[in-house]
Design an enzyme around this catalytic site. Structure first.
Site, PDB file in Angstrom:
ATOM      1  N   THR A 125       0.824  -1.207   0.000  1.00 12.53           N
ATOM      2  CA  THR A 125       0.000   0.000   0.000  1.00 12.53           C
ATOM      3  C   THR A 125       0.860   1.259   0.000  1.00 12.53           C
ATOM      4  O   THR A 125       1.982   1.250   0.541  1.00 12.53           O
ATOM      5  CB  THR A 125      -0.908   0.000   1.256  1.00 12.53           C
ATOM      6  OG1 THR A 125      -1.431   1.309   1.462  1.00 12.53           O
ATOM      7  CG2 THR A 125      -0.149  -0.387   2.517  1.00 12.53           C
ATOM      8  N   GLU A 127       0.328   3.563   1.850  1.00 12.16           N
ATOM      9  CA  GLU A 127       0.337   4.060   3.229  1.00 12.16           C
ATOM     10  C   GLU A 127       1.691   3.852   3.906  1.00 12.16           C
ATOM     11  O   GLU A 127       1.976   4.460   4.932  1.00 12.16           O
ATOM     12  CB  GLU A 127      -0.800   3.432   4.048  1.00 12.16           C
ATOM     13  CG  GLU A 127      -2.151   3.773   3.446  1.00 12.16           C
ATOM     14  CD  GLU A 127      -3.345   3.449   4.324  1.00 12.16           C
ATOM     15  OE1 GLU A 127      -3.225   3.460   5.552  1.00 12.16           O
ATOM     16  OE2 GLU A 127      -4.419   3.194   3.752  1.00 12.16           O
ATOM     17  N   TYR A 153      -1.506  -0.401  11.136  1.00 10.09           N
ATOM     18  CA  TYR A 153      -1.728  -1.072   9.843  1.00 10.09           C
ATOM     19  C   TYR A 153      -0.578  -0.799   8.885  1.00 10.09           C
ATOM     20  O   TYR A 153       0.052  -1.723   8.366  1.00 10.09           O
ATOM     21  CB  TYR A 153      -3.061  -0.605   9.220  1.00 10.09           C
ATOM     22  CG  TYR A 153      -3.154  -0.917   7.736  1.00 10.09           C
ATOM     23  CD1 TYR A 153      -3.217  -2.236   7.278  1.00 10.09           C
ATOM     24  CD2 TYR A 153      -3.149   0.108   6.780  1.00 10.09           C
ATOM     25  CE1 TYR A 153      -3.275  -2.528   5.915  1.00 10.09           C
ATOM     26  CE2 TYR A 153      -3.203  -0.177   5.424  1.00 10.09           C
ATOM     27  CZ  TYR A 153      -3.271  -1.493   4.991  1.00 10.09           C
ATOM     28  OH  TYR A 153      -3.315  -1.775   3.646  1.00 10.09           O
ATOM     29  N   LYS A 157       2.369  -3.323   7.270  1.00  8.81           N
ATOM     30  CA  LYS A 157       2.583  -3.500   5.819  1.00  8.81           C
ATOM     31  C   LYS A 157       4.023  -3.126   5.454  1.00  8.81           C
ATOM     32  O   LYS A 157       4.652  -3.790   4.630  1.00  8.81           O
ATOM     33  CB  LYS A 157       1.594  -2.643   5.014  1.00  8.81           C
ATOM     34  CG  LYS A 157       0.142  -3.062   5.122  1.00  8.81           C
ATOM     35  CD  LYS A 157      -0.144  -4.447   4.576  1.00  8.81           C
ATOM     36  CE  LYS A 157      -0.049  -4.515   3.079  1.00  8.81           C
ATOM     37  NZ  LYS A 157      -0.438  -5.870   2.569  1.00  8.81           N
TER      38      LYS A 157
HETATM   39  P1  NAD Z   1      -9.842  -7.110   2.693  1.00  7.77           P
HETATM   40  O1  NAD Z   1      -9.776  -6.812   4.149  1.00  7.77           O
HETATM   41  O2  NAD Z   1     -11.071  -6.796   1.930  1.00  7.77           O
HETATM   42  O3  NAD Z   1      -9.544  -8.667   2.446  1.00  7.77           O
HETATM   43  C1  NAD Z   1      -8.529  -9.351   3.106  1.00  7.77           C
HETATM   44  C2  NAD Z   1      -8.710 -10.843   2.839  1.00  7.77           C
HETATM   45  O4  NAD Z   1      -7.619 -11.529   3.466  1.00  7.77           O
HETATM   46  C3  NAD Z   1     -10.000 -11.423   3.412  1.00  7.77           C
HETATM   47  O5  NAD Z   1     -10.587 -12.311   2.481  1.00  7.77           O
HETATM   48  C4  NAD Z   1      -9.529 -12.170   4.651  1.00  7.77           C
HETATM   49  O6  NAD Z   1     -10.355 -13.287   4.976  1.00  7.77           O
HETATM   50  C5  NAD Z   1      -8.142 -12.624   4.211  1.00  7.77           C
HETATM   51  N1  NAD Z   1      -7.249 -12.855   5.351  1.00  7.77           N
HETATM   52  C6  NAD Z   1      -7.023 -12.041   6.417  1.00  7.77           C
HETATM   53  N2  NAD Z   1      -6.172 -12.613   7.267  1.00  7.77           N
HETATM   54  C7  NAD Z   1      -5.815 -13.806   6.728  1.00  7.77           C
HETATM   55  C8  NAD Z   1      -4.959 -14.867   7.132  1.00  7.77           C
HETATM   56  N3  NAD Z   1      -4.275 -14.778   8.276  1.00  7.77           N
HETATM   57  N4  NAD Z   1      -4.841 -15.933   6.337  1.00  7.77           N
HETATM   58  C9  NAD Z   1      -5.537 -16.038   5.187  1.00  7.77           C
HETATM   59  N5  NAD Z   1      -6.369 -15.071   4.742  1.00  7.77           N
HETATM   60  C10 NAD Z   1      -6.503 -13.966   5.512  1.00  7.77           C
HETATM   61  O7  NAD Z   1      -8.574  -6.379   2.065  1.00  7.77           O
HETATM   62  P2  NAD Z   1      -8.403  -5.651   0.656  1.00  7.77           P
HETATM   63  O8  NAD Z   1      -8.896  -4.270   0.767  1.00  7.77           O
HETATM   64  O9  NAD Z   1      -8.900  -6.541  -0.412  1.00  7.77           O
HETATM   65  O10 NAD Z   1      -6.823  -5.575   0.589  1.00  7.77           O
HETATM   66  C11 NAD Z   1      -6.064  -6.629   0.008  1.00  7.77           C
HETATM   67  C12 NAD Z   1      -4.590  -6.274   0.059  1.00  7.77           C
HETATM   68  O11 NAD Z   1      -4.363  -5.063  -0.661  1.00  7.77           O
HETATM   69  C13 NAD Z   1      -4.073  -6.021   1.471  1.00  7.77           C
HETATM   70  O12 NAD Z   1      -2.790  -6.585   1.569  1.00  7.77           O
HETATM   71  C14 NAD Z   1      -4.021  -4.507   1.591  1.00  7.77           C
HETATM   72  O13 NAD Z   1      -2.995  -4.112   2.468  1.00  7.77           O
HETATM   73  C15 NAD Z   1      -3.699  -4.125   0.159  1.00  7.77           C
HETATM   74  N6  NAD Z   1      -4.176  -2.790  -0.272  1.00  7.77           N
HETATM   75  C16 NAD Z   1      -5.485  -2.436  -0.111  1.00  7.77           C
HETATM   76  C17 NAD Z   1      -5.932  -1.200  -0.570  1.00  7.77           C
HETATM   77  C18 NAD Z   1      -7.389  -0.785  -0.454  1.00  7.77           C
HETATM   78  O14 NAD Z   1      -7.718   0.342  -0.816  1.00  7.77           O
HETATM   79  N7  NAD Z   1      -8.283  -1.639   0.016  1.00  7.77           N
HETATM   80  C19 NAD Z   1      -5.034  -0.324  -1.189  1.00  7.77           C
HETATM   81  C20 NAD Z   1      -3.696  -0.713  -1.339  1.00  7.77           C
HETATM   82  C21 NAD Z   1      -3.300  -1.971  -0.891  1.00  7.77           C
HETATM   83  P1  TYD Z   2     -10.617   4.152   4.661  1.00 14.47           P
HETATM   84  O1  TYD Z   2     -11.618   3.696   3.650  1.00 14.47           O
HETATM   85  O2  TYD Z   2     -10.650   3.553   6.023  1.00 14.47           O
HETATM   86  O3  TYD Z   2      -9.184   3.966   3.978  1.00 14.47           O
HETATM   87  P2  TYD Z   2      -7.714   4.488   4.489  1.00 14.47           P
HETATM   88  O4  TYD Z   2      -7.806   4.929   5.887  1.00 14.47           O
HETATM   89  O5  TYD Z   2      -6.904   3.236   4.342  1.00 14.47           O
HETATM   90  O6  TYD Z   2      -7.328   5.575   3.544  1.00 14.47           O
HETATM   91  O7  TYD Z   2     -10.746   5.723   4.815  1.00 14.47           O
HETATM   92  C1  TYD Z   2     -10.605   6.588   3.716  1.00 14.47           C
HETATM   93  C2  TYD Z   2     -10.675   8.003   4.246  1.00 14.47           C
HETATM   94  O8  TYD Z   2     -11.997   8.234   4.750  1.00 14.47           O
HETATM   95  C3  TYD Z   2      -9.742   8.270   5.404  1.00 14.47           C
HETATM   96  O9  TYD Z   2      -9.236   9.603   5.301  1.00 14.47           O
HETATM   97  C4  TYD Z   2     -10.626   8.151   6.638  1.00 14.47           C
HETATM   98  C5  TYD Z   2     -11.977   8.620   6.133  1.00 14.47           C
HETATM   99  N1  TYD Z   2     -13.148   7.998   6.784  1.00 14.47           N
HETATM  100  C6  TYD Z   2     -14.159   8.814   7.303  1.00 14.47           C
HETATM  101  O10 TYD Z   2     -14.099  10.055   7.222  1.00 14.47           O
HETATM  102  N2  TYD Z   2     -15.235   8.207   7.891  1.00 14.47           N
HETATM  103  C7  TYD Z   2     -15.351   6.861   8.018  1.00 14.47           C
HETATM  104  O11 TYD Z   2     -16.355   6.372   8.614  1.00 14.47           O
HETATM  105  C8  TYD Z   2     -14.314   6.039   7.475  1.00 14.47           C
HETATM  106  C9  TYD Z   2     -14.390   4.547   7.554  1.00 14.47           C
HETATM  107  C10 TYD Z   2     -13.227   6.661   6.855  1.00 14.47           C
END
Ligand code: NAD
Ligand code: TYD
Length: 342
Positions: A125, A127, A153, A157
């Site tokens: 990420t 982040e 978090y 990562k």
């Molecule tokens: P998510 O929370 O929606 O999904 C995570 C998945 O991992 C779930 O299916 C959960 O059951 C599985 N999981 C958790 N712990 C586990 C374990 N110990 N063993 C096996 N499976 C496990 O997450 P996401 O938003 O799809 O993110 C996926 C990846 O992408 C993460 O590594 C996150 O750091 C990265 N990422 C996410 C975003 C975003 O905007 N969501 C952006 C950049 C990077």
């Molecule tokens: P989020 O979806 O949790 O992603 P990240 O913190 O990984 O960027 O949040 C996106 C942005 O939205 C972040 O600046 C926090 C804000 N936020 C709110 O203002 N209200 C909420 O209830 C949540 C979940 C997030």
């Protein structure tokens, strides 16, 4: 090729599973996921119909289970999406973030070393770079930006990223890392900003915006992220980090107002609540490297992607209504009431 996709029952992992099944029908896709609160088997219902797809329920930090799977499948590629992914939860309880995000990564890479692998890809990420100030729109995260994390978090990562790069340098493991900005799209768990606001607006419930809603995120449509990962894991240079994202910066307030407008709901639903501790101000990606080396560019503009996403949540109510009616309801009440929210 045989590809293990960890965390494939979550948001981005499931979108990636579908991309692989649709675009690489010769490959065998194994989803390894222990189905935490964020993993949902119903998300993979259509994937189960493909003969070249297998689902295995196991924890990535369970060495025995991971090695058993490697013995059975001899994967060519492992792409690690599995993670605890919600910043607010990491502030409440960091332990599981270290266990899954760092130890889980170690266990997967140890198995890769033991059984041999063509590529280990770590989904990371932006982040890990910390944040940028609001008054310097000229600044972007590049792959050279120092790691400087804010939350448990992002620290977990970052720890995993460093371990992945160390396994490359020390043991010669063929790794790649991608660092992406905030994603949105189908199957996004409704605790994250965009799906949370869509689901609450539809129920005419208050929309909890942290602080003044000024924080900026660089939003990327999930399919664009998945395409970038596919390019990097198949053709990216070993040992390299690639940033993914691209000039779709929006403040949280802009995002929430766009959702309300699309749904025809009143801005009176917006409720400003106590800010997140250590809240990152701005994320913004410079995707020059992945563009120059692999030709990737985001294809979906935020204006189109957000409409498609809202449409998906309207068309797939049963998917998220089931989630928010269960255990998740307790989480929401606890988190937001504790902080004087909602
Ligand atoms: P998510 O929370 O929606 O999904 C995570 C998945 O991992 C779930 O299916 C959960 O059951 C599985 N999981 C958790 N712990 C586990 C374990 N110990 N063993 C096996 N499976 C496990 O997450 P996401 O938003 O799809 O993110 C996926 C990846 O992408 C993460 O590594 C996150 O750091 C990265 N990422 C996410 C975003 C975003 O905007 N969501 C952006 C950049 C990077
Ligand atoms: P989020 O979806 O949790 O992603 P990240 O913190 O990984 O960027 O949040 C996106 C942005 O939205 C972040 O600046 C926090 C804000 N936020 C709110 O203002 N209200 C909420 O209830 C949540 C979940 C997030």
């Amino acid at each position: 090729m045989t590809i293990i996709v960890t965390g494939g029952a979550g948001f981005i992992g499931s979108n990636f599973v579908y991309l692989e099944l649709e675009e690489h029908s010769d490959d065998r896709i194994i989803c390894l996921d222990n189905l935490t609160y964020a993993g949902n088997l119903s998300t993979l219902k259509k994937a189960m119909e493909y003969p070249n797809f297998r689902f295995v329920k196991a924890d990535i930090s369970d060495r025995e289970a991971v090695e058993k799977l490697f013995e059975e499948e001899h994967p060519d590629i492992v792409v690690n999406f599995a993670a605890e992914s919600h910043v607010d939860r990491s502030i409440e309880d960091p332990g599981i973030f270290l266990q899954t995000n760092i130890i889980g990564t170690q266990v997967l890479m140890d198995a890769c070393r033991k059984y041999g692998i063509k590529r280990y890809h770590q989904v990371s990420t932006d982040e890990v770079y910390g944040d940028l100030p609001l008054d310097r729109p000229d600044l972007f995260f590049t792959e050279e930006t120092p790691i400087h994390t804010s939350s448990p978090y992002s620290s977990s990562k970052a720890g995993a990223d460093l371990l992945v790069l160390a396994y490359h340098r020390t043991y010669g493991l063929p790794v790649t890392v991608t660092r992406c900005s905030n994603n949105y799209g189908p199957y996004h768990f409704p605790e994250k900003l965009i799906p949370l606001m869509i689901s609450r607006a539809l129920a005419d419930e208050p929309l909890p915006v942290y602080g003044k809603g000024e924080n900026v995120r660089d939003w990327l449509y999930v399919k664009d992220h998945c395409k970038a990962i596919d390019l990097v894991m198949r053709g990216g240079r070993v040992g390299e980090v690639y940033n993914i994202g691209g000039h779709n910066e929006k403040s949280n307030l802009e995002v929430v107002k766009t959702i309300l407008k699309e749904l025809g709901k009143s801005e009176d639903l917006i409720t400003f609540v106590t800010d997140r501790p250590g809240h990152d101000m701005r994320y913004a990606i410079d995707p020059t490297k992945i563009h120059n080396e692999l030709g990737w560019l985001p294809e979906t503009k935020f204006e189109d992607g957000i409409k498609q996403t809202i449409r998906w949540y309207l068309d797939n109510k049963e998917w998220w209504e089931e989630i928010i009616s269960g255990e998740y309801r307790n989480y929401f009440d606890k988190m937001y009431k504790e902080k004087g929210r909602a």
